[in-house]
Design a protein around this motif. Structure first.
Motif, PDB file in Angstrom:
ATOM      1  N   UNK A  79       3.521 114.805 -24.121  1.00  0.00           N
ATOM      2  CA  UNK A  79       2.247 114.509 -24.760  1.00  0.00           C
ATOM      3  C   UNK A  79       1.092 115.160 -24.005  1.00  0.00           C
ATOM      4  N   UNK A  80       1.162 115.133 -22.677  1.00  0.00           N
ATOM      5  CA  UNK A  80       0.123 115.782 -21.872  1.00  0.00           C
ATOM      6  C   UNK A  80       0.096 117.291 -22.117  1.00  0.00           C
ATOM      7  N   UNK A  81       1.272 117.922 -22.205  1.00  0.00           N
ATOM      8  CA  UNK A  81       1.338 119.365 -22.436  1.00  0.00           C
ATOM      9  C   UNK A  81       0.758 119.724 -23.808  1.00  0.00           C
ATOM     10  N   UNK A  82       1.044 118.930 -24.821  1.00  0.00           N
ATOM     11  CA  UNK A  82       0.490 119.183 -26.155  1.00  0.00           C
ATOM     12  C   UNK A  82      -1.034 119.124 -26.131  1.00  0.00           C
ATOM     13  N   UNK A  83      -1.568 118.170 -25.376  1.00  0.00           N
ATOM     14  CA  UNK A  83      -3.023 118.049 -25.294  1.00  0.00           C
ATOM     15  C   UNK A  83      -3.630 119.203 -24.512  1.00  0.00           C
ATOM     16  N   UNK A  84      -2.980 119.620 -23.419  1.00  0.00           N
ATOM     17  CA  UNK A  84      -3.481 120.739 -22.615  1.00  0.00           C
ATOM     18  C   UNK A  84      -3.510 122.018 -23.433  1.00  0.00           C
ATOM     19  N   UNK A  85      -2.488 122.213 -24.247  1.00  0.00           N
ATOM     20  CA  UNK A  85      -2.381 123.424 -25.063  1.00  0.00           C
ATOM     21  C   UNK A  85      -3.183 123.327 -26.366  1.00  0.00           C
ATOM     22  N   UNK A  86      -3.876 122.187 -26.558  1.00  0.00           N
ATOM     23  CA  UNK A  86      -4.705 121.969 -27.748  1.00  0.00           C
ATOM     24  C   UNK A  86      -3.906 122.135 -29.041  1.00  0.00           C
ATOM     25  N   UNK A  87      -2.711 121.580 -29.065  1.00  0.00           N
ATOM     26  CA  UNK A  87      -1.875 121.613 -30.260  1.00  0.00           C
ATOM     27  C   UNK A  87      -2.300 120.456 -31.163  1.00  0.00           C
ATOM     28  N   UNK A  88      -3.213 120.716 -32.083  1.00  0.00           N
ATOM     29  CA  UNK A  88      -3.750 119.665 -32.954  1.00  0.00           C
ATOM     30  C   UNK A  88      -2.906 119.508 -34.214  1.00  0.00           C
ATOM     31  N   UNK A  89      -1.621 119.334 -34.009  1.00  0.00           N
ATOM     32  CA  UNK A  89      -0.690 119.117 -35.115  1.00  0.00           C
ATOM     33  C   UNK A  89      -0.303 117.644 -35.110  1.00  0.00           C
ATOM     34  N   UNK A  90      -0.836 116.895 -36.067  1.00  0.00           N
ATOM     35  CA  UNK A  90      -0.630 115.453 -36.065  1.00  0.00           C
ATOM     36  C   UNK A  90       0.840 115.093 -36.222  1.00  0.00           C
ATOM     37  N   UNK A  91       1.608 115.905 -36.957  1.00  0.00           N
ATOM     38  CA  UNK A  91       3.024 115.604 -37.175  1.00  0.00           C
ATOM     39  C   UNK A  91       3.837 115.805 -35.906  1.00  0.00           C
ATOM     40  N   UNK A  92       3.497 116.817 -35.116  1.00  0.00           N
ATOM     41  CA  UNK A  92       4.179 117.019 -33.833  1.00  0.00           C
ATOM     42  C   UNK A  92       3.837 115.886 -32.877  1.00  0.00           C
ATOM     43  N   UNK A  93       2.569 115.486 -32.861  1.00  0.00           N
ATOM     44  CA  UNK A  93       2.143 114.369 -32.012  1.00  0.00           C
ATOM     45  C   UNK A  93       2.892 113.090 -32.380  1.00  0.00           C
ATOM     46  N   UNK A  94       3.010 112.832 -33.674  1.00  0.00           N
ATOM     47  CA  UNK A  94       3.720 111.638 -34.129  1.00  0.00           C
ATOM     48  C   UNK A  94       5.209 111.700 -33.795  1.00  0.00           C
ATOM     49  N   UNK A  95       5.788 112.893 -33.825  1.00  0.00           N
ATOM     50  CA  UNK A  95       7.216 113.039 -33.507  1.00  0.00           C
ATOM     51  C   UNK A  95       7.495 112.721 -32.042  1.00  0.00           C
ATOM     52  N   UNK A  96       6.645 113.224 -31.154  1.00  0.00           N
ATOM     53  CA  UNK A  96       6.829 112.923 -29.725  1.00  0.00           C
ATOM     54  C   UNK A  96       6.592 111.444 -29.467  1.00  0.00           C
ATOM     55  N   UNK A  97       5.614 110.886 -30.168  1.00  0.00           N
ATOM     56  CA  UNK A  97       5.366 109.444 -30.062  1.00  0.00           C
ATOM     57  C   UNK A  97       6.605 108.654 -30.472  1.00  0.00           C
ATOM     58  N   UNK A  98       7.307 109.118 -31.502  1.00  0.00           N
ATOM     59  CA  UNK A  98       8.544 108.457 -31.937  1.00  0.00           C
ATOM     60  C   UNK A  98       9.603 108.496 -30.843  1.00  0.00           C
ATOM     61  N   UNK A  99       9.730 109.641 -30.159  1.00  0.00           N
ATOM     62  CA  UNK A  99      10.680 109.744 -29.047  1.00  0.00           C
ATOM     63  C   UNK A  99      10.329 108.748 -27.950  1.00  0.00           C
ATOM     64  N   UNK A 100       9.050 108.627 -27.664  1.00  0.00           N
ATOM     65  CA  UNK A 100       8.614 107.687 -26.632  1.00  0.00           C
ATOM     66  C   UNK A 100       9.000 106.255 -27.000  1.00  0.00           C
ATOM     67  N   UNK A 101       8.815 105.893 -28.269  1.00  0.00           N
ATOM     68  CA  UNK A 101       9.160 104.551 -28.706  1.00  0.00           C
ATOM     69  C   UNK A 101      10.665 104.293 -28.694  1.00  0.00           C
ATOM     70  N   UNK A 102      11.457 105.342 -28.850  1.00  0.00           N
ATOM     71  CA  UNK A 102      12.910 105.196 -28.753  1.00  0.00           C
ATOM     72  C   UNK A 102      13.306 104.782 -27.340  1.00  0.00           C
ATOM     73  N   UNK A 103      12.737 105.432 -26.341  1.00  0.00           N
ATOM     74  CA  UNK A 103      13.034 105.069 -24.955  1.00  0.00           C
ATOM     75  C   UNK A 103      12.474 103.684 -24.623  1.00  0.00           C
ATOM     76  N   UNK A 104      11.328 103.353 -25.207  1.00  0.00           N
ATOM     77  CA  UNK A 104      10.775 102.013 -25.016  1.00  0.00           C
ATOM     78  C   UNK A 104      11.722 100.959 -25.584  1.00  0.00           C
ATOM     79  N   UNK A 105      12.308 101.272 -26.753  1.00  0.00           N
ATOM     80  CA  UNK A 105      13.263 100.361 -27.359  1.00  0.00           C
ATOM     81  C   UNK A 105      14.502 100.143 -26.511  1.00  0.00           C
TER      82      UNK A 105
END
Length: 428
Positions: free
Chosen positions: A95-121
């Motif tokens: 997530x930090x790398x996406x922000x540093x690279x200014x990747x403003x793709x909401x679907x990519x952001x949501x996909x990585x967020x989903x991975x994070x929630x999988x590990x949280x689960x």
């Protein structure tokens, strides 16, 4: 019968290590909680997309939360915690790398967020299931209150710092801090003793084990209703998906976040933290079912007042903000009381062989409910307004929880008689 929080669980070294590590880890996690919706709203300008984050987080949370609970009843819970914590560090780094690279793709952001929630689960069922193994049963309410107090104090500090830091350092700094702070938890779980569950001959993992968990749940009305009332409270009564829109439109804040946005998040946590600090009484409450019902009714009333306060903003901006923050704080205090008792009910009712699966269901409800709430509130606000979404949700909580109290008298009358003799638990 002291007023201040009961700190006796901190006498036990494994619990103390986890508790201390959580102090910094939760701050980083709450910065991510602020960053994700703020970044999505900044990219899209829509509360609907912010609510969509709830759906992207919910599916992996359900799948991996239930699977993680099943694994926690079969494998060493310490190893599960190590693996899942490493996964959380990796996803925060991405997530930090996406922000540093200014990747403003909401679907990519949501996909990585989903991975994070999988590990949280995967992480949370094992963490919840091990608590009765490292503190005496009589101290479970106090231990759960201490854990929730740390979480909520971090949730006060994290959003305030995060909201203030976004305009200065960007979203990437918040994700970096989250990843770095998670190393404290990684150290604490590595130092835990081996925590293999006390498996029964018929204990199964995977899908069959999950099915066994739900079958067990059907036989325990108290546990089942404790989960049901939490679903009601969170799904209908948590308007956090509306905070970016409320901060920007009702209180004239900047679209990328700002101090009002962070205060809305922090107010809930501040109320919870204050209630947790003065939670010394929780270990002495015997009518736990009634306590949960009362706490959730207070939560629903607070969310109703929060929604009504938004109507004052056009003429009484400061008054509206003060009332809104106060209502959120009262709701947060009621939430930690309800949560401490519900978690204790679940830990005491389940055997060690079933505890992981019950914690898996609990985590899906506790963490999944707010994500369903994000979708619900975001959708309702998109076609009406934030006041209707907030007030309607608060009223629904009160009505539905009182209905549960009437339909399930076993839960309303549930009480626990505590044995105050010492139990043997690991101290190092």
């Amino acid at each position: 019968m002291g007023l201040l929080a009961d700190t006796r669980p901190l006498r036990y070294t494994p619990f103390r290590r986890l508790w201390v590590a959580n102090i910094v880890t939760v701050i980083g996690a709450q910065m991510t909680v602020v960053a994700i919706p703020a970044q999505i709203f900044h990219i899209t300008g829509s509360s609907g997309y912010v609510g969509l984050a709830g759906a992207f987080g919910l599916v992996p949370l359900i799948v991996f939360g239930l699977w993680g609970g099943s694994l926690a009843d079969v494998f060493d819970r310490r190893k599960l915690l190590v693996i899942s914590t490493v996964g959380l560090i990796i996803t925060s780094t991405i997530l930090a790398l996406l922000a540093v690279l200014s990747v403003d793709n909401v679907w990519l952001l949501l996909s990585v967020f989903s991975m994070q929630q999988a590990f949280f689960g995967l992480n949370q069922p094992a963490k919840g299931a091990l608590i009765p193994s490292i503190v005496p049963l009589k101290l479970l309410p106090a231990a759960n209150s201490l854990n929730m107090t740390v979480m909520t104090l971090g949730a006060v500090i994290g959003p305030v710092l995060g909201g203030a830091m976004i305009p200065l350092f960007g979203y990437q700094m918040l994700y970096v801090i989250d990843a770095v702070f998670l190393f404290a938890t990684l150290y604490a779980v590595i130092r835990l003793p081996s925590l293999r569950p006390q498996k029964q001959p018929d204990t199964r993992s995977g899908f069959k084990g999950i099915v066994d968990g739900f079958r067990y749940l059907r036989t325990n009305t108290v546990v089942m209703v404790s989960l049901l009332v939490d679903i009601i409270a969170m799904v209908f009564g948590l308007p956090r998906a509306l905070f970016p829109q409320i901060a920007a439109e009702t209180f004239d804040g900047p679209p990328e976040g700002g101090i009002v946005f962070s205060l809305l998040f922090a107010a809930l946590a501040a109320g919870s933290a204050l209630a947790g600090i003065f939670s010394g009484w929780v270990s002495h409450v015997q009518r736990q079912g009634l306590a949960v019902i009362v706490a959730i009714v207070v939560w629903g009333a607070a969310m109703t007042i929060f929604g009504l306060s938004l109507e004052l903003a056009s003429g009484f901006w400061l008054t509206a903000l003060v009332v809104a923050l106060a209502a959120l704080a009262v709701g947060g205090g009621a939430d930690i009381v309800s949560g401490a008792f519900r978690q204790t009910m679940l830990q005491e009712a389940a055997t060690d062989a079933m505890r992981g699966r019950m914690q898996g269901v609990f985590i899906v409800v506790v963490a999944g409910g707010p994500r369903v709430a994000d979708v619900l509130h975001g959708s309702v606000a998109a076609v009406t307004n934030t006041t209707v979404a907030s007030v309607g949700g608060g009223i629904a909580v009160i009505v539905l929880v009182l209905a549960c109290a009437a339909i399930f008298p076993t839960f309303r009358k549930y009480r626990v008689e505590r044995d105050y003799r010492e139990h043997t638990v690991p101290t190092a």
